[in-house]
Design a protein around this motif. Structure first.
Motif, mmCIF file in Angstrom:
data_model
loop_
_atom_site.group_PDB
_atom_site.id
_atom_site.type_symbol
_atom_site.label_atom_id
_atom_site.label_comp_id
_atom_site.label_asym_id
_atom_site.label_seq_id
_atom_site.Cartn_x
_atom_site.Cartn_y
_atom_site.Cartn_z
ATOM 1 N N PRO A 1 0.901 -1.262 0.022
ATOM 2 C CA PRO A 1 0.160 -0.054 -0.085
ATOM 3 C C PRO A 1 1.090 1.161 -0.001
ATOM 4 C CG PRO A 1 -0.801 -1.568 1.856
ATOM 5 C CD PRO A 1 0.505 -1.989 1.125
ATOM 6 N N VAL A 2 0.307 2.423 -0.676
ATOM 7 C CA VAL A 2 1.031 3.313 -0.721
ATOM 8 C C VAL A 2 1.195 3.908 0.991
ATOM 9 C CG1 VAL A 2 0.906 6.049 -1.262
ATOM 10 C CG2 VAL A 2 0.138 4.300 -2.843
ATOM 11 N N PRO A 3 2.303 4.480 1.309
ATOM 12 C CA PRO A 3 2.389 4.884 2.625
ATOM 13 C C PRO A 3 1.201 5.960 3.036
ATOM 14 C CG PRO A 3 4.587 4.945 1.769
ATOM 15 C CD PRO A 3 3.651 4.634 0.630
ATOM 16 N N THR A 4 0.800 5.993 4.480
ATOM 17 C CA THR A 4 -0.017 6.935 4.855
ATOM 18 C C THR A 4 0.581 8.271 4.753
ATOM 19 O OG1 THR A 4 -0.958 5.079 6.119
ATOM 20 C CG2 THR A 4 -1.431 7.591 6.709
ATOM 21 N N GLY A 5 0.014 9.187 4.363
ATOM 22 C CA GLY A 5 0.220 10.319 4.242
ATOM 23 C C GLY A 5 1.033 10.992 3.141
ATOM 24 N N LEU A 6 1.351 10.099 2.189
ATOM 25 C CA LEU A 6 1.880 10.435 0.798
ATOM 26 C C LEU A 6 0.703 10.518 0.035
ATOM 27 C CD1 LEU A 6 4.511 10.621 -1.183
ATOM 28 C CD2 LEU A 6 4.307 8.235 -1.626
ATOM 29 N N GLY A 7 0.967 11.858 -0.919
ATOM 30 C CA GLY A 7 -0.123 11.931 -1.867
ATOM 31 C C GLY A 7 0.392 12.906 -3.189
ATOM 32 N N LEU A 8 -0.409 12.927 -4.050
ATOM 33 C CA LEU A 8 -0.211 13.534 -5.208
ATOM 34 C C LEU A 8 -1.408 14.518 -5.687
ATOM 35 C CD1 LEU A 8 2.369 13.684 -7.296
ATOM 36 C CD2 LEU A 8 1.209 11.986 -8.528
ATOM 37 N N ALA A 9 -1.239 15.578 -6.076
ATOM 38 C CA ALA A 9 -2.255 16.563 -6.501
ATOM 39 C C ALA A 9 -1.900 17.307 -7.715
ATOM 40 C CB ALA A 9 -2.961 17.273 -5.327
ATOM 41 N N PRO A 10 -2.705 17.895 -8.550
ATOM 42 C CA PRO A 10 -2.297 18.797 -9.524
ATOM 43 C C PRO A 10 -2.048 20.173 -8.861
ATOM 44 C CG PRO A 10 -4.555 17.782 -10.090
ATOM 45 C CD PRO A 10 -4.284 17.335 -8.688
ATOM 46 N N ALA A 11 -0.905 20.765 -9.417
ATOM 47 C CA ALA A 11 -0.201 21.898 -8.887
ATOM 48 C C ALA A 11 -1.051 23.108 -9.223
ATOM 49 C CB ALA A 11 1.157 22.042 -9.131
ATOM 50 N N ASP B 1 2.166 18.325 -7.573
ATOM 51 C CA ASP B 1 2.752 18.469 -6.105
ATOM 52 C C ASP B 1 2.756 17.117 -5.602
ATOM 53 O OD1 ASP B 1 3.320 21.418 -6.203
ATOM 54 O OD2 ASP B 1 1.302 21.835 -5.615
ATOM 55 N N VAL B 2 3.835 16.646 -4.800
ATOM 56 C CA VAL B 2 3.897 15.810 -3.939
ATOM 57 C C VAL B 2 3.683 16.187 -2.546
ATOM 58 C CG1 VAL B 2 5.233 13.856 -3.060
ATOM 59 C CG2 VAL B 2 5.606 14.430 -5.488
ATOM 60 N N THR B 3 2.724 15.628 -1.817
ATOM 61 C CA THR B 3 2.725 15.827 -0.530
ATOM 62 C C THR B 3 2.819 14.807 0.458
ATOM 63 O OG1 THR B 3 0.290 15.389 -0.674
ATOM 64 C CG2 THR B 3 1.006 17.843 -1.063
ATOM 65 N N ILE B 4 3.417 15.409 1.724
ATOM 66 C CA ILE B 4 3.691 14.309 2.736
ATOM 67 C C ILE B 4 3.093 14.822 3.999
ATOM 68 C CG2 ILE B 4 5.335 13.254 3.981
ATOM 69 C CD1 ILE B 4 6.989 12.917 1.565
ATOM 70 N N ASP B 5 1.995 14.282 4.515
ATOM 71 C CA ASP B 5 1.291 14.747 5.672
ATOM 72 C C ASP B 5 0.816 16.234 5.538
ATOM 73 O OD1 ASP B 5 1.695 12.571 7.164
ATOM 74 O OD2 ASP B 5 3.565 12.989 7.949
ATOM 75 N N ASP B 6 0.356 16.494 4.364
ATOM 76 C CA ASP B 6 -0.220 17.834 3.775
ATOM 77 C C ASP B 6 0.998 18.712 3.637
ATOM 78 O OD1 ASP B 6 -2.896 16.958 3.762
ATOM 79 O OD2 ASP B 6 -2.882 16.993 5.761
ATOM 80 N N THR C 1 14.834 17.893 0.053
ATOM 81 C CA THR C 1 15.701 17.385 0.770
ATOM 82 C C THR C 1 15.343 16.680 2.015
ATOM 83 O OG1 THR C 1 17.327 18.982 -0.284
ATOM 84 C CG2 THR C 1 18.172 17.740 1.771
ATOM 85 N N PRO C 2 14.438 17.487 2.667
ATOM 86 C CA PRO C 2 14.381 16.722 4.048
ATOM 87 C C PRO C 2 13.339 15.328 3.771
ATOM 88 C CG PRO C 2 13.600 19.039 3.919
ATOM 89 C CD PRO C 2 13.954 18.667 2.723
ATOM 90 N N PHE C 3 12.793 14.851 2.541
ATOM 91 C CA PHE C 3 11.864 13.940 2.248
ATOM 92 C C PHE C 3 12.697 12.922 1.369
ATOM 93 C CE2 PHE C 3 9.029 17.766 2.663
ATOM 94 C CZ PHE C 3 8.501 17.276 3.916
#
Length: 330
Positions: free
Chosen positions: A166-176, A222-227, A256-258
């Motif tokens: 499963p895709v890790p919880t909190g990892l998301g992708l949305a149109p920029a 946009d890649v998002t992690i925990d929003d 870099t942090p991710f």
């Protein structure tokens, strides 16, 4: 055709014959030939339009005649011709190389010396650093060559299934909706260059103008992690797709942090699910030496379907002063 320039259709047929067998099952040959002929039309233009060659000469080699910048259909052996073109790595006039992506048949290791000799004879005055060849074979197949970019691809519909977990919880992708984080993306590349000095030769951030086009076309994500914003993903339907109807990955960067958290394979999964046309092939180029990115793509289900290799060319004063004979090669 021995001394003439092939048509775009003929070049398409040559190039299709050199493709990985797996890709011949993904896309119908007829549809693929039509796309390849369109893509290879630039080769014919660069071999026949002296005005374009003159413009290239002014940009890259102002002391050379226009004919020196033309493409040439070169006989490397009795049964092997190559569409050779002078190119410039990163559009840097100090980094010329010869491209021979399309050949009349797939080359073998036994053809390398003849191809190198033909490239040096055709473009010796421009002092090219290497000959770039395309093959569906693994990069390791050819000794005494330098790895270049590999094509990693798979049908979008197959990639939507995911990387096996499963895709890790909190990892998301949305149109920029903007490019406000471009400086952060650039900083990620700069950090990689500091840590790995060879990385800029393998990958660089997409131009801001190109990403603005992606934004306008709805193909920048946009890649998002925990929003929190964590990176960019961008694709295009234009570019080198090996003749397949494709989404071409133009940018994939994590801030870099991710980095280093194993998110790579899941980004491909999320991207495949976000793309509207599941009949297309997702294609991206990754440098052969960029093992982390390659492994992430392969874990997501993409396959190595071929790529370029570099064959170093001898650069000498003698070759610089030689005058290649172009009269019988067009």
């Amino acid at each position: 055709m021995e001394f003439g320039v092939p048509t775009a259709q003929q070049l398409a047929e040559f190039f299709l014959a050199a493709q990985h067998p797996l890709t011949r099952r993904w896309v119908d040959d007829g549809a693929r030939l039509a796309l390849l002929a369109e893509q290879r039309s630039d080769d014919v233009l660069l071999a026949t339009d002296v005005t374009v060659a003159a413009s290239r000469a002014r940009r890259f080699a102002p002391r050379q005649p226009a004919q020196a910048l033309l493409n040439y259909w070169v006989a490397a052996a009795a049964d092997l011709h190559a569409m050779m073109s002078i190119r410039y790595q990163g559009l840097d006039p100090a980094k010329p190389f010869v491209d021979a992506t399309v050949l009349s048949r797939p080359f073998t290791a036994d053809d390398m010396a003849a191809l190198a000799q033909a490239a040096a004879k055709t473009y010796g005055t421009l002092q090219p650093r290497y000959l770039r060849l395309w093959s569906a074979a693994p990069a390791s197949r050819f000794a005494d060559t330098i790895p270049d970019k590999r094509f990693l691809a798979a049908p979008v519909t197959a990639l939507r299934a995911g990387a096996g977990q499963p895709v890790p919880t909190g990892l998301g992708l949305a149109p920029a909706s903007s490019l406000e984080h471009y400086t952060h993306a650039r900083a990620a590349y700069d950090a990689m260059a500091t840590k790995h000095p060879g990385h800029p030769e393998q990958a660089g951030i997409a131009d801001l103008e190109d990403l603005q086009d992606n934004l306008a076309n709805g193909t920048l994500f946009d890649v998002t992690i925990d929003d929190r914003w964590a990176g960019y993903l961008a694709v295009s339907t234009n570019g080198e797709s090996l003749g397949m109807p494709a989404y071409i990955v133009e940018e994939l960067v994590l801030a870099t942090p991710f980095r280093g958290r194993g998110y790579g394979p899941y980004l491909t999964t999320l991207l495949a699910r976000a793309l509207p046309d599941a009949t297309r092939i997702l294609v991206g180029t990754i440098h052969a030496n960029n093992q982390g990115a390659r492994h992430a793509a392969e874990r997501a289900g993409r396959r190595d379907i071929g790529g370029w290799i570099q064959l170093p060319l001898q650069r000498s004063q003698d070759s610089a002063e030689s005058t290649p004979d172009h009269t019988d090669q067009r």
